[in-house]
Design a protein around this motif. Sequence first.
Motif, PDB file in Angstrom:
ATOM      1  N   ILE A  78       3.695  -0.514   5.357  1.00 39.30           N
ATOM      2  CA  ILE A  78       2.954  -1.766   5.150  1.00 39.30           C
ATOM      3  C   ILE A  78       2.939  -2.590   6.434  1.00 39.30           C
ATOM      4  N   LEU A  79       4.095  -2.670   7.095  1.00 35.41           N
ATOM      5  CA  LEU A  79       4.171  -3.428   8.338  1.00 35.41           C
ATOM      6  C   LEU A  79       3.289  -2.807   9.415  1.00 35.41           C
ATOM      7  N   ALA A  80       3.297  -1.481   9.514  1.00 33.75           N
ATOM      8  CA  ALA A  80       2.484  -0.783  10.523  1.00 33.75           C
ATOM      9  C   ALA A  80       0.997  -0.963  10.249  1.00 33.75           C
ATOM     10  N   ARG A  81       0.588  -0.832   8.968  1.00 30.17           N
ATOM     11  CA  ARG A  81      -0.825  -0.999   8.623  1.00 30.17           C
ATOM     12  C   ARG A  81      -1.294  -2.428   8.886  1.00 30.17           C
ATOM     13  N   THR A  82      -0.408  -3.405   8.645  1.00 25.14           N
ATOM     14  CA  THR A  82      -0.757  -4.808   8.886  1.00 25.14           C
ATOM     15  C   THR A  82      -0.950  -5.085  10.361  1.00 25.14           C
ATOM     16  N   THR A  83      -0.033  -4.610  11.195  1.00 32.45           N
ATOM     17  CA  THR A  83      -0.152  -4.836  12.650  1.00 32.45           C
ATOM     18  C   THR A  83      -1.367  -4.112  13.216  1.00 32.45           C
ATOM     19  N   ASP A  84      -1.623  -2.898  12.726  1.00 30.57           N
ATOM     20  CA  ASP A  84      -2.813  -2.167  13.187  1.00 30.57           C
ATOM     21  C   ASP A  84      -4.083  -2.932  12.847  1.00 30.57           C
ATOM     22  N   ALA A  85      -4.112  -3.499  11.619  1.00 27.50           N
ATOM     23  CA  ALA A  85      -5.297  -4.251  11.198  1.00 27.50           C
ATOM     24  C   ALA A  85      -5.472  -5.509  12.044  1.00 27.50           C
ATOM     25  N   TYR A  94      -1.936  -4.904   1.449  1.00 24.04           N
ATOM     26  CA  TYR A  94      -1.254  -3.604   1.559  1.00 24.04           C
ATOM     27  C   TYR A  94      -0.084  -3.477   0.572  1.00 24.04           C
ATOM     28  N   MET A  95       0.517  -4.597   0.243  1.00 22.06           N
ATOM     29  CA  MET A  95       1.581  -4.563  -0.785  1.00 22.06           C
ATOM     30  C   MET A  95       0.999  -4.117  -2.123  1.00 22.06           C
ATOM     31  N   ASN A  96      -0.163  -4.662  -2.482  1.00 19.64           N
ATOM     32  CA  ASN A  96      -0.817  -4.249  -3.728  1.00 19.64           C
ATOM     33  C   ASN A  96      -1.353  -2.827  -3.642  1.00 19.64           C
ATOM     34  N   PHE A  97      -1.853  -2.482  -2.474  1.00 18.23           N
ATOM     35  CA  PHE A  97      -2.415  -1.136  -2.273  1.00 18.23           C
ATOM     36  C   PHE A  97      -1.345  -0.065  -2.497  1.00 18.23           C
ATOM     37  N   TYR A  98      -0.137  -0.326  -2.012  1.00 15.20           N
ATOM     38  CA  TYR A  98       0.956   0.640  -2.157  1.00 15.20           C
ATOM     39  C   TYR A  98       1.837   0.357  -3.386  1.00 15.20           C
ATOM     40  N   ASN A  99       1.323  -0.513  -4.270  1.00 15.15           N
ATOM     41  CA  ASN A  99       2.042  -0.819  -5.514  1.00 15.15           C
ATOM     42  C   ASN A  99       3.476  -1.272  -5.219  1.00 15.15           C
ATOM     43  N   CYS A 102      15.251  -6.981   6.758  1.00 17.66           N
ATOM     44  CA  CYS A 102      14.283  -7.378   7.777  1.00 17.66           C
ATOM     45  C   CYS A 102      13.649  -6.144   8.418  1.00 17.66           C
ATOM     46  N   TYR A 103      12.336  -6.138   8.473  1.00 19.76           N
ATOM     47  CA  TYR A 103      11.581  -5.066   9.125  1.00 19.76           C
ATOM     48  C   TYR A 103      10.696  -5.730  10.185  1.00 19.76           C
ATOM     49  N   GLN A 104      10.658  -5.179  11.409  1.00 19.32           N
ATOM     50  CA  GLN A 104       9.918  -5.841  12.476  1.00 19.32           C
ATOM     51  C   GLN A 104       9.105  -4.833  13.287  1.00 19.32           C
ATOM     52  N   LYS A 105       7.985  -5.335  13.863  1.00 18.54           N
ATOM     53  CA  LYS A 105       7.122  -4.498  14.684  1.00 18.54           C
ATOM     54  C   LYS A 105       6.455  -5.385  15.721  1.00 18.54           C
ATOM     55  N   GLY A 106       6.407  -4.912  16.973  1.00 21.27           N
ATOM     56  CA  GLY A 106       5.815  -5.698  18.044  1.00 21.27           C
ATOM     57  C   GLY A 106       4.293  -5.707  17.983  1.00 21.27           C
ATOM     58  N   LEU A 107       3.704  -6.807  18.400  1.00 24.74           N
ATOM     59  CA  LEU A 107       2.245  -6.935  18.485  1.00 24.74           C
ATOM     60  C   LEU A 107       1.867  -6.890  19.976  1.00 24.74           C
ATOM     61  N   GLU A 108       1.743  -5.709  20.524  1.00 25.50           N
ATOM     62  CA  GLU A 108       1.488  -5.550  21.956  1.00 25.50           C
ATOM     63  C   GLU A 108      -0.023  -5.645  22.202  1.00 25.50           C
TER      64      GLU A 108
END
Length: 415
Positions: free
Chosen positions: A46-53, A83-88, A122-128
Amino acid sequence: MSLHKTHIFIALSSIALFIVLIIQVNWILETARIKEELFNEKANIILARTTDALLSDKKTSENLKTCVGNHEIHQIDSLLNYYMNFYNFHIKYSFEVVKPEVLAFKDISYSTANLHPGQPACYQKGLEIEANKHGWELKLNFPEKQKFIIAEMGAQFATSVILIIVVLILFLKTTFSLLREKKISEHTTEFLNNMTHEFKTPLTNISLASKMITKEGNIKHEEKIKQYTDIIHQENEKLRLQVEQVLSMTALERGEIPIQKTEIDVHQLIADSVKYMNLQIENKQGTSHIILNAQQHIITGDKTHLTNALCNLMDNAIKYSPKHPEITINTYNKDKELVIEISDKGMGIDKEYKSKVFDKFFRVPTHNIHNVKGFGLGLAYIKKIIELHNGSIELQSDTSPEHSGTTFTIKLPYA
């Protein structure tokens, strides 16, 4: 099953149950671990799909080079919801957008308004942005991760816990039942041995007296015939009383003997009981002392059973007195009850046996006194009778050489 085998059986059963419980607990933990791995995988996707979007949107990407505004915050929240709803994946969350290199200087950070207390996952991902290594970092937090995993396990977790509890309860009940049955078996065996011994003596005496009567050479005087017939009569009476005691106890437990209650003068009841036992007391050169201090001594009860109870207590005092029995019967009033104390100066009862003396079939070890007879039913019968009269009976005893003796205290309500 011998006591040794019983203990081995219980020990092996306990070990087997312990192993089963370890396997069950390990299975629950393993299931929780798998659920947590799936949770982490979904959260990262979910975090990866959100940052990609976010990065695929040119306008947002340009804005992120300088700052993060309300528009970007709402966009991130909207994407996360989607994405939370998409992945139930229905769980409360919060997020933060921070700049790592200036975080130490308390630079501004953006987050949802519904942050929850505690230590969230906590889950984190950079926005490069365009290979810029000084971009923003998106952190996704789940404050209720543990609750969510337990809820996901749902019926499996609840069933496992209930199963463990049920198995433990059944095992404990089975173990206690086994030990209780073992104790009853031992008491029954002891009772049968005592009964055989008690019946054997009078039967032998009756047989010998009968043989003496049939021998013509021994029947020369009427005194001899009378002596032998008296022996037969006395021994037959002993047998009758012993059988009556066993049957009465069994009938009382089944509720087959009704208690016929009438108004009774306990002082007169005590006088009659002592009169019945005087022959045995005098035969052992003993003495009895009656101290009647109770002002209120009228109760409602069954005269026959209460008389038997008092006689049994005096009989015990006589049996367990090594020398000349000294029996004291005292009455007084206390807290709207009539109290009867029957004391002796006999050998006393050891502390370890005090809690067992009222158990059916239990007999106090008599050490070097070998003439004490009985089935171990007397005190159990007495307690049952007193309880049927809404009363209570207590025991105080001392085994010290200077003050040895036993006192039974009976409390009965007034009429």
